[in-house]
Design an enzyme around this catalytic site. Sequence first.
Site, PDB file in Angstrom:
ATOM      1  N   GLU A 155       0.830  -1.214   0.000  1.00  0.00           N
ATOM      2  CA  GLU A 155       0.000   0.000   0.000  1.00  0.00           C
ATOM      3  C   GLU A 155       0.862   1.261   0.000  1.00  0.00           C
ATOM      4  O   GLU A 155       1.041   1.906   1.042  1.00  0.00           O
ATOM      5  CB  GLU A 155      -0.955   0.021   1.187  1.00  0.00           C
ATOM      6  CG  GLU A 155      -2.088  -0.993   1.088  1.00  0.00           C
ATOM      7  CD  GLU A 155      -3.101  -0.873   2.210  1.00  0.00           C
ATOM      8  OE1 GLU A 155      -2.883  -0.065   3.152  1.00  0.00           O
ATOM      9  OE2 GLU A 155      -4.115  -1.596   2.167  1.00  0.00           O
ATOM     10  N   GLU A 244      -6.103  -7.330  -0.961  1.00  0.00           N
ATOM     11  CA  GLU A 244      -6.463  -7.144   0.450  1.00  0.00           C
ATOM     12  C   GLU A 244      -7.765  -6.375   0.543  1.00  0.00           C
ATOM     13  O   GLU A 244      -7.945  -5.350  -0.112  1.00  0.00           O
ATOM     14  CB  GLU A 244      -5.364  -6.382   1.197  1.00  0.00           C
ATOM     15  CG  GLU A 244      -5.679  -6.145   2.670  1.00  0.00           C
ATOM     16  CD  GLU A 244      -4.592  -5.336   3.373  1.00  0.00           C
ATOM     17  OE1 GLU A 244      -3.401  -5.622   3.133  1.00  0.00           O
ATOM     18  OE2 GLU A 244      -4.941  -4.410   4.136  1.00  0.00           O
TER      19      GLU A 244
END
Length: 320
Positions: A155, A244
């Site tokens: 991320e 995710e």
Amino acid sequence: MCYAISMNNTTPFARFGALSVTGNRLVGSDGTTCQLRGLSTHNVSCYPQYVTPETVTELTRRFGLEIFRFAMYCGFADGVEGYATGDDAQRAMLEEKLYAIAETTEKLGIYLLVDWHVLLEHDPNVYADMAEHFFATVCPRLAKYHHILYEICNEPNGDDVTWERISAYANRVIPVIRKSCPDAVVLCGTPCWSQRVDETAKSPLQYDNIMYTLHFYADTHRDCLRDILKTAVTEQHLPVFVSEYGITDASGDGAVNHEQAEIWLSLLDSLKISYILWNLSNKAETSAIIKPECSKVTGFTDDDFTVSGNFVAAMIKRPK
């Protein structure tokens, strides 16, 4: 070529074989669109007790997992050092865990996603040298397997962490993976905690078998992010993988939102996009699948799982 690992053709790998990317789709060895559903670890350095052949085998059989994500945090998080910031002994321990899970998932006939988990350091370039070291170390040993995908930055986040910075990092790391695993599918994170896939679509990476990650948490991310996803996939033709997501808010805690989760999964199913639920741990947060008071690592009963844990089986069984 399909590298069969099981005579049981009900396993995901026996059905799809080695994966690749065609257009904006993940496909099997025969060109059939492949959508995978699975589970991610939490920080392997912090919750190593769950990342064992015994636990992964039990959960795969219990829930019907199709892919397992090995979240290798690179920096300090959850009170422990990550792969990049830890010592040689810790790095060796994490590598051995990865090798054991690679062998286990191959035997189970499910896919494995190896995740270099960029998060609190914001910019993947911070530990680019160690990312190169990690993939240069593990990929030669993992090259014999054909069920493994690689995620090179979980991320990326921060106002100055643009797609240009992420792609510069990707152009360093992907060739390292390709040296040993030339055909493996590689997932690349996108700006703003892997949400701005539309920005990435304007200037995609120039490699074969690349996908781009979008992450969401159902109680926080709603129509705006779904619209970004639809634009990227249906209009910009970007291959997207949800490596995710959670049914909670973006902190990984807070309220569980089944209504918004259903809207999200219905959209992903309609687009044939793979998705992986966060997380395998007993951390005291609602996204953890095991209750915090449960110390078991095998021999689970229904009562040992949280709402997120009990969601896994239903998620896997959704019609395709």
